[in-house]
Motif scaffolding. Structure first.
Motif, short mmCIF file in Angstrom:
data_model
loop_
_atom_site.label_atom_id
_atom_site.label_comp_id
_atom_site.label_asym_id
_atom_site.label_seq_id
_atom_site.Cartn_x
_atom_site.Cartn_y
_atom_site.Cartn_z
N PHE A 37 -9.78 1.82 -3.90
CA PHE A 37 -10.55 0.56 -3.95
C PHE A 37 -9.80 -0.50 -4.75
CE2 PHE A 37 -14.59 3.01 -3.08
CZ PHE A 37 -14.84 2.36 -1.88
N ASN A 38 -9.10 -0.05 -5.80
CA ASN A 38 -8.42 -1.01 -6.69
C ASN A 38 -7.02 -1.38 -6.22
OD1 ASN A 38 -10.61 -1.13 -8.39
ND2 ASN A 38 -9.88 0.53 -9.71
N ASN A 39 -6.58 -0.81 -5.11
CA ASN A 39 -5.22 -1.01 -4.64
C ASN A 39 -5.15 -2.26 -3.74
OD1 ASN A 39 -2.77 -0.90 -3.26
ND2 ASN A 39 -2.71 1.35 -3.33
N LYS A 40 -4.63 -3.35 -4.29
CA LYS A 40 -4.64 -4.63 -3.56
C LYS A 40 -3.72 -4.61 -2.34
CE LYS A 40 -6.69 -7.42 -7.02
NZ LYS A 40 -6.66 -6.68 -8.31
N GLU A 41 -2.60 -3.89 -2.48
CA GLU A 41 -1.67 -3.77 -1.34
C GLU A 41 -2.36 -3.11 -0.15
OE1 GLU A 41 2.22 -1.60 -1.73
OE2 GLU A 41 2.12 -2.70 -3.64
N LEU A 42 -3.08 -2.04 -0.47
CA LEU A 42 -3.78 -1.30 0.57
C LEU A 42 -4.84 -2.20 1.21
CD1 LEU A 42 -4.30 1.40 2.05
CD2 LEU A 42 -5.83 2.04 0.17
N ALA A 43 -5.53 -2.98 0.38
CA ALA A 43 -6.57 -3.88 0.90
C ALA A 43 -5.97 -4.89 1.87
CB ALA A 43 -7.27 -4.59 -0.26
#
Ligand code: PLP
Length: 495
Positions: A207-213
């Motif tokens: 959830f906290n992974n901006k790249e993944l988002a």
């Protein structure tokens, strides 16, 4: 005016209820809390005349103020319907010195159904209200019951997908079978080699992974959470505490204004936090009794003011409470820290880096309304047997933890306040442990073989959720290392 929600780690940010439901967790890693807990707008006595659904509307309209009456009533009516095996949705049963609030009459026979049958509707309504066209991917870590309840809630709900992670070997046979046989094209179930905390941490990291988002967004996906950190799960749980109070009034067990105790078998601290919200809304409460199993991190916290997760993780017969990081406690910490998000953030960072924190004396003083207790494995099993022998009432292991803690509390304090014990799972979900507690000769026997025996002993009909499960086809068999959770998600979503 809309009630707004703030993050426990940055209170300068404010979002509406529907935005908070959509996001699940705030971008800063904090949990959403309402700016203030609204007061009930009807006199307590009036609630005795309301059905469960009407009570739900009276409570939720005060929190989800950006939903129209029609939207909210649609969500409620789609959730609390014939999926439950009682018209009352929950039953309150007087047994011995306490009343057991049976929260397990839904599709998956555990209390998680109370919130997870409405969350998909709250979520899809929230998406429409905010003009979101992305497909919503629910990512969930489960200690056993959330997973199945979330799968059942989201299966084939248009515009959503769901991926559930559970600790392989850390859930009961029935729990595992319930999950891996889940139908629905949008459902995936993954076992991990770690424990529940590992699963929850892995999900939080994603959830906290901006790249993944960003990667997901480019493919038209966005994550959301069905874990009990979502405000869309917490608020529906407030309803049954109001409802329980109103049934006690209706039955004449209390008079309007009389205080009650709520005893809650606790893991992630969601259920008991809902009781705390009900209290703040105006339900007269004497004590909120927080019952832990041998993973008694919360008991120690209420005793000492130190939250310390550095300890052995114990696998117990109440697996849905085998938790060392109680995520929802963060909301209470934030509130007793005077809604100071910096202070709360410092505690949570200490929890991440050192595995512990200690609250201040000021904060401790605000925990007066809570009592911590715990039950050993032996206490828990003895409680099942005792209540069965004395009252012919059969309860599951989680409920038994609370029941045992309550018995000890009452003996120690002499407090005879009318008390409600949250009964969080059907005994059918933990047949081996329950039957083994009642009679030694069943110890270690297969869950599935004991189901008929349990029916004989309890006189409770076998729930639909259990019938046919034994022979159901296994549809999910992915197992991954804790470290590979993200890779697994990427491969499932093909991003
Ligand atoms: C999840 C669960 C609990 C713990 O509830 P929390 O809200 O996590 O404290 C207790 N009993 C059962 C059966 C559960 O499934």
């Amino acid at each position: 005016m809309n009630l707004m929600y703030k993050s426990t780690r940055d209170s300068s940010k404010k979002v509406t209820a529907s935005e908070a439901i959509l996001k699940g967790l705030s971008d800063d890693g904090g949990l959403f809390v309402p700016e203030s807990v609204p007061k009930l707008t009807l006199p307590l006595g009036d609630f005795a005349k309301l059905s469960y659904q009407e009570t739900a509307y009276e409570v939720m309209k005060l929190f989800f103020t950006d939903f129209t009456e029609e939207e909210l009533k649609n969500c409620i009516n789609n959730a609390y319907d014939a999926k439950f095996d009682t018209e009352n949705i929950t039953e309150l049963k007087k047994v011995g010195n306490a009343s057991y609030l049976e929260l397990y009459h839904g599709a998956t026979i555990a209390f998680k159904d109370m919130a997870l049958s409405i969350l998909p509707h709250l979520l899809t309504t929230s998406a429409k209200k905010n003009n979101i066209t992305d497909k919503i991917i629910i990512l969930t870590a489960t200690s056993g019951d959330t997973g199945k309840a979330a799968l059942a809630g989201f299966a084939d709900v248009e515009g959503t997908g769901i991926i559930v992670f559970y600790p392989k070997g850390g859930v009961s046979k029935v729990q595992e079978k319930q999950m891996v046989t889940q139908k629905g094209d949008n459902c995936k179930v993954v076992g991990i080699t770690g424990n529940f905390d590992d699963a929850q941490t892995g999900v939080k990291n994603m959830f906290n992974n901006k790249e993944l988002a960003a990667k997901l967004s480019s493919k038209g996906y966005r994550f959301s959470s069905a874990n009990s950190i979502n405000i869309g799960r917490l608020i529906p749980q407030v309803v049954y505490y109001v409802y329980a109070y109103s049934r006690l009034l209706k039955n004449g067990e209390i008079k309007e204004g009389d205080k009650v105790n709520f005893v809650v078998p606790t893991g992630n601290f969601g259920n008991i936090l809902a009781a705390y919200f009900a209290k703040n809304m105006g339900i007269p409460v004497n004590k909120l009794i927080c019952a832990s199993n041998e993973n008694k991190v919360l008991f120690d916290f209420f005793e000492t003011g130190v939250y310390d997760r550095n300890r052995e993780f114990i696998l117990t017969k109440s697996p849905s409470m085998d938790i060392l990081i109680s995520s929802n406690l963060e909301r209470l910490i934030y509130l007793i820290a005077g809604e100071d998000s910096d202070k709360n953030k410092a505690f949570m960072e200490a929890l991440t880096t050192d595995g512990k924190y200690e609250i201040t004396e000021d904060m401790k003083a605000q925990l007066e309304g809570f009592v911590g207790g715990y039950a050993s494995e032996a206490d828990t099993l003895a409680e099942i047997k005792k209540v069965y022998t004395e009252n012919s009432y059969v309860m599951d292991t989680h409920t038994a933890v609370a029941s045992s803690v309550y018995r000890a509390y009452r003996e120690k304090t002499g407090d005879e306040t009318v008390s409600v014990i949250a009964s969080t799972a059907s005994p059918y979900k933990f047949a081996t442990s329950v039957m083994g507690a009642i009679d030694d000769k069943y110890v270690g026997e297969d869950d599935f073989l004991l189901i008929d025996k349990l029916e004989e002993v309890s006189g409770m009909p076998i729930p639909n959720a259990v019938k046919g499960l034994k022979d159901a086809e296994v549809l999910h068999d992915i197992v991954c290392e804790t470290a590979d959770m993200q890779k697994t998600v990427e491969s499932i979503l093909n991003v």
